[in-house]
Enzyme design. Structure first.
Site, mmCIF file in Angstrom:
data_model
loop_
_atom_site.group_PDB
_atom_site.id
_atom_site.type_symbol
_atom_site.label_atom_id
_atom_site.label_comp_id
_atom_site.label_asym_id
_atom_site.label_seq_id
_atom_site.Cartn_x
_atom_site.Cartn_y
_atom_site.Cartn_z
ATOM 1 N N ASP A 42 2.333 3.449 1.019
ATOM 2 C CA ASP A 42 1.255 3.323 2.010
ATOM 3 C C ASP A 42 1.559 4.105 3.282
ATOM 4 O O ASP A 42 0.659 4.563 3.975
ATOM 5 C CB ASP A 42 0.953 1.845 2.314
ATOM 6 C CG ASP A 42 2.165 1.072 2.798
ATOM 7 O OD1 ASP A 42 3.285 1.621 2.814
ATOM 8 O OD2 ASP A 42 1.994 -0.112 3.157
ATOM 9 N N CYS B 152 0.148 -0.581 7.228
ATOM 10 C CA CYS B 152 -0.102 -1.044 5.858
ATOM 11 C C CYS B 152 -1.571 -1.321 5.542
ATOM 12 O O CYS B 152 -2.143 -0.718 4.638
ATOM 13 C CB CYS B 152 0.716 -2.302 5.584
ATOM 14 S SG CYS B 152 2.500 -2.068 5.630
ATOM 15 N N ASP C 35 5.825 0.053 -0.455
ATOM 16 C CA ASP C 35 5.483 -0.472 0.866
ATOM 17 C C ASP C 35 6.496 0.018 1.908
ATOM 18 O O ASP C 35 7.642 -0.430 1.921
ATOM 19 C CB ASP C 35 5.492 -2.003 0.795
ATOM 20 C CG ASP C 35 4.829 -2.662 1.983
ATOM 21 O OD1 ASP C 35 4.404 -1.955 2.909
ATOM 22 O OD2 ASP C 35 4.732 -3.901 1.987
#
Length: 487
Positions: A263, A78, A38
């Site tokens: 991401d 995201c 992430d």
């Protein structure tokens, strides 16, 4: 780069088009594990050249697999990025234009099929453990639906084992959504791993040792933030190791495709929410078993330019599964794993609409091996920084000091952008010198603009209803709306 053709500008008109023929039954001997970090830049792990960050498990995965040198998130946000990963469709086509949680209401459009739905139809066991950002729920049918914190890497590993053992000898598709290295806090102190959220071992870093990238200022608060970011990456790496260990313990290592990526880039200014390189370049490692105890093209690098839109087609290809009844925007990388410099993989297209609901700033981008052209569709407006960036000390301290630049980039140019940005990445890797409109690069600008416009037309980009990408030398004052009807 031609997924399908249509003259219609209606959103989702592509849903009526047929995908290339695929077998009706999945390959029961082929499983998939997708690992997503992430907000992690490509360069920020050992196997991609960072000599400070300790990432032994990601590095091991790279030694056993194929490390792509140029992989890109199509949107540096995201929620919408994950929608691209799970649908194989770019943001302007899948309907999830921004985040879908909290006050934000973006979600996949009706009739859009996720890779989870495709594989469930093929009788696969499916699970997404950790961070989701998946809306609506109906588009994501999980056979194993257990909520686990994306920061608790030990529990993620244990739950992954439970899922795999439950699947037994039947095929499975497991996605792990790690929440590291997304910031644990906007405010200082508090950066780095929160011990209340995970009991995994942590690695600490001295702010004096971190590598400050050129797009950030070399200031104490930046080094402090990067030290916490590094710590979270090592924490994430521990979680990757746990999942790899589970695959070996359950005897699934030799029949499971493993993909590791992020991401998008970090949440720092100049990265998140942008189509500049720090926002879109991501790690991308693929480990594909050969069936004889080895892995395809192990310990190699690959020159192909790939995007996160290629993940769903890759999974469908690997599992021999039938996808949705429309063509996808990505393509499978399976056939090029053992071809380090395959022909026809030298250009990518990117599409961004918004981050959160108040941060509308649509961009369409084409990038080849040397040049990048960004079309800022809403260029007359000030660029809206994502909230994670706007409130971080990197930005707030820069503004408090009255600095003219953020890193090497002028703040005024960062907030007030030209409609067209053209960069020579070979001679200007920091994307500081906009070549759009310069006579010496007019032909290259025209070439890229024509390719980008053709791609937007072919993918029924709804923004073409109101906006038009003008070619160099054309009358920019002509109404975009009038030009649309004239054509």
């Amino acid at each position: 780069m031609k997924p399908y053709r249509t003259k219609s500008f209606l959103l989702f008109g592509f849903a009526l088009l047929l995908t290339p023929a695929m077998c009706d039954t999945a390959d029961a001997g082929k499983n998939v594990v997708l690992l997503i970090s992430d907000n992690q830049n490509k360069d920020d792990c050992g196997c991609y050249g960072n000599a400070v960050i300790k990432t032994p498990h990601i590095d091991r995965l790279a030694r056993e697999g194929v490390r792509f040198l140029d992989a890109f998130a199509t949107t540096a946000s995201c929620g919408p990025s994950r929608a691209v990963v799970y649908t194989g469709l770019q943001t302007h086509a899948n309907g999830q234009y921004g985040h879908g949680h909290g006050i934000h209401t973006y979600q996949l459009a009706p009739r859009i099929e996720t890779v989870f739905a495709s594989l469930r139809r093929q009788k696969y066991h499916t699970a997404l453990l950790g961070k989701r950002h998946t809306v609506p729920d109906s588009a994501y049918p999980f056979s194993f639906d257990v909520k686990v914190s994306g920061r608790d890497v030990i529990r993620l590993g244990k739950t992954a084992k439970e899922f795999i053992e439950q699947a037994d000898d039947e095929p499975f598709f497991l996605t792990i959504g790690f929440v590291d290295p997304h910031p644990t806090s906007i405010d200082r102190p508090g950066w780095g791993v929160n011990p209340e959220q995970s009991k995994a071992p942590t690695v600490t870093y001295d702010p004096a040792d971190v590598i400050v990238p050129p797009y950030l200022p070399d200031q104490p608060e930046v080094r402090e933030g990067l030290a916490g970011y590094y710590q979270q990456i090592s924490h994430l790496d521990y979680g990757v190791g746990e999942v790899l260990r589970v695959l070996k313990e359950t005897g699934k290592e030799d029949d499971t495709l493993v993909i590791f990526t992020s991401d998008h880039g970090t949440s720092e200014p100049g990265a998140m929410g942008n189509h500049y390189e720090p926002g879109i370049q991501v790690p991308f490692i693929v480990r594909a078993p050969k069936g004889d105890g080895g892995f395809v093209a192990a310990n190699t690098t690959n020159q192909a330019l790939v995007t996160l839109a290629d993940i769903t087609p890759t999974i469908l290809d690997w599992t021999n599964s039938k996808g949705p009844k429309y063509s996808l925007h990505g393509r499978s990388v399976i056939s090029v794993l053992d071809d380090s410099d395959a022909a026809g993989w030298d250009q990518v297209m990117l599409s961004h609409v918004a981050h959160e609901v108040t941060m509308y700033y649509p961009m369409r981008t084409i990038r080849d091996r040397r040049y990048k052209l960004i079309w800022n569709i809403n260029w007359q407006s000030e660029y809206p920084l994502p909230i994670d960036t706007l409130r971080r000390a990197t930005w707030t301290e820069t503004i408090r000091r009255g600095d003219a630049k953020i890193g090497l980039r002028l703040i005024d140019r960062y907030l007030h952008r030209d409609e067209i940005e053209l960069y020579d990445l070979q001679n200007d890797p920091q994307e500081l010198n906009n070549l759009a409109g310069q006579p010496s690069h007019m032909q290259k600008q025209r070439e890229l603009s024509q390719s980008l416009n053709q791609w937007m037309t072919e993918t029924s980009d709804p923004w073409l209803v109101r906006h038009r990408l003008t070619m160099p030398g054309e009358d920019a004052a002509r109404s975009s709306r009038q030009q649309f009807f004239d054509d």
